[in-house]
Design an enzyme around this catalytic site. Structure first.
Site, PDB file in Angstrom:
ATOM      1  N   THR A  27       0.817  -1.211   0.000  1.00 10.95           N
ATOM      2  CA  THR A  27       0.000   0.000   0.000  1.00 10.95           C
ATOM      3  C   THR A  27       0.857   1.270   0.000  1.00 10.95           C
ATOM      4  OG1 THR A  27      -0.176   0.031   2.422  1.00 10.95           O
ATOM      5  CG2 THR A  27      -1.873  -1.176   1.219  1.00 10.95           C
ATOM      6  N   ASP A  28       0.226   2.368  -0.378  1.00 10.16           N
ATOM      7  CA  ASP A  28       0.910   3.663  -0.398  1.00 10.16           C
ATOM      8  C   ASP A  28       0.509   4.484   0.831  1.00 10.16           C
ATOM      9  OD1 ASP A  28      -1.635   4.667  -0.923  1.00 10.16           O
ATOM     10  OD2 ASP A  28      -1.209   5.155  -3.008  1.00 10.16           O
ATOM     11  N   ALA A  29       0.915   5.728   0.857  1.00 11.32           N
ATOM     12  CA  ALA A  29       0.639   6.596   2.002  1.00 11.32           C
ATOM     13  C   ALA A  29      -0.860   6.807   2.217  1.00 11.32           C
ATOM     14  CB  ALA A  29       1.334   7.939   1.815  1.00 11.32           C
ATOM     15  N   GLY A  30      -1.643   6.617   1.166  1.00 11.03           N
ATOM     16  CA  GLY A  30      -3.095   6.779   1.267  1.00 11.03           C
ATOM     17  C   GLY A  30      -3.816   5.526   1.724  1.00 11.03           C
ATOM     18  N   ILE A  32      -4.013   2.663   0.055  1.00  8.59           N
ATOM     19  CA  ILE A  32      -4.500   1.821  -1.040  1.00  8.59           C
ATOM     20  C   ILE A  32      -3.295   1.174  -1.738  1.00  8.59           C
ATOM     21  CG2 ILE A  32      -6.609   3.165  -1.366  1.00  8.59           C
ATOM     22  CD1 ILE A  32      -5.301   4.476  -3.797  1.00  8.59           C
TER      23      ILE A  32
END
Length: 143
Positions: A27-30, A32
Site C-alpha cells: 500500500t501507499d501513504a493513502g 491503497i
C-alpha cells in the site's frame, strides 16, 4: 515442522485464477495498493499460470536460452484494493502468434474487477535478443 506449500492457482473453464493477499508493504501513504504493485500481482499470476501449464521457465532459460518477456502492457485501474484484501488474479491467453502471446488478466476482489490488464509476451532468444518461434511443446500448452 509442517510442510508448507506455496500458493497455487486453479483452472476453471480455461481461465487460470491465482490468489493474492494485500499486505501493508503493497500500500501507499493513502492506504491503497500502490499502482505498480498491480503489475507485480499480475506477474506472479502469469508465472504460476505457466507453471500450472507444465512450462518450466527456469529449465527453458538454462537449456534453450529463450524465454518470455513483456513486449507491451496496458492496464486500466477501475477500483482500489486496500490492506488485507483477498484478491484473485486471472490469466487467459486471448491471442497466440508464432513468437508471441497476448494474455488478458483481471485483478478482482470477489466479483468486483479492480484492474484489467492486457500483456503481450514475446518469446525471446537470450543470445540474440530477437524474437524466436515458440517451440511446439510450449505452444501446445498455451490454452
Amino acid at each position: 515442522m509442517a510442510k508448507i506449500l506455496p500458493a497455487e492457482g486453479a483452472f476453471e473453464n480455461g481461465v487460470f485464477y491465482y490468489p493474492v493477499r494485500v499486505y501493508y508493504e503493497d500500500t501507499d501513504a493513502g492506504g491503497i495498493v500502490y499502482y505498480a504493485n498491480y503489475l507485480k500481482f499480475a506477474e506472479r499470476a502469469r508465472s504460476e499460470f505457466l507453471r500450472a501449464l507444465g512450462i518450466n521457465q527456469q529449465k527453458i532459460l538454462a537449456e534453450q536460452k529463450v524465454g518470455f518477456v513483456v513486449r507491451s502492457c496496458h492496464i486500466e485501474y477501475l477500483k482500489s484494493a486496500v490492506l488485507d484484501d483477498a484478491l484473485t488474479v486471472s490469466c487467459e491467453v486471448v491471442e497466440k502468434g508464432s513468437a508471441s502471446a497476448v494474455i488478458k488478466q483481471q485483478i478482482c476482489r470477489e466479483d468486483e474487477v479492480l484492474a484489467s490488464i492486457e500483456v503481450k509476451l514475446i518469446f525471446l532468444s537470450l543470445e540474440t535478443h530477437r524474437p524466436v518461434r515458440i517451440c511446439a511443446e510450449i505452444s501446445e500448452k498455451l490454452i
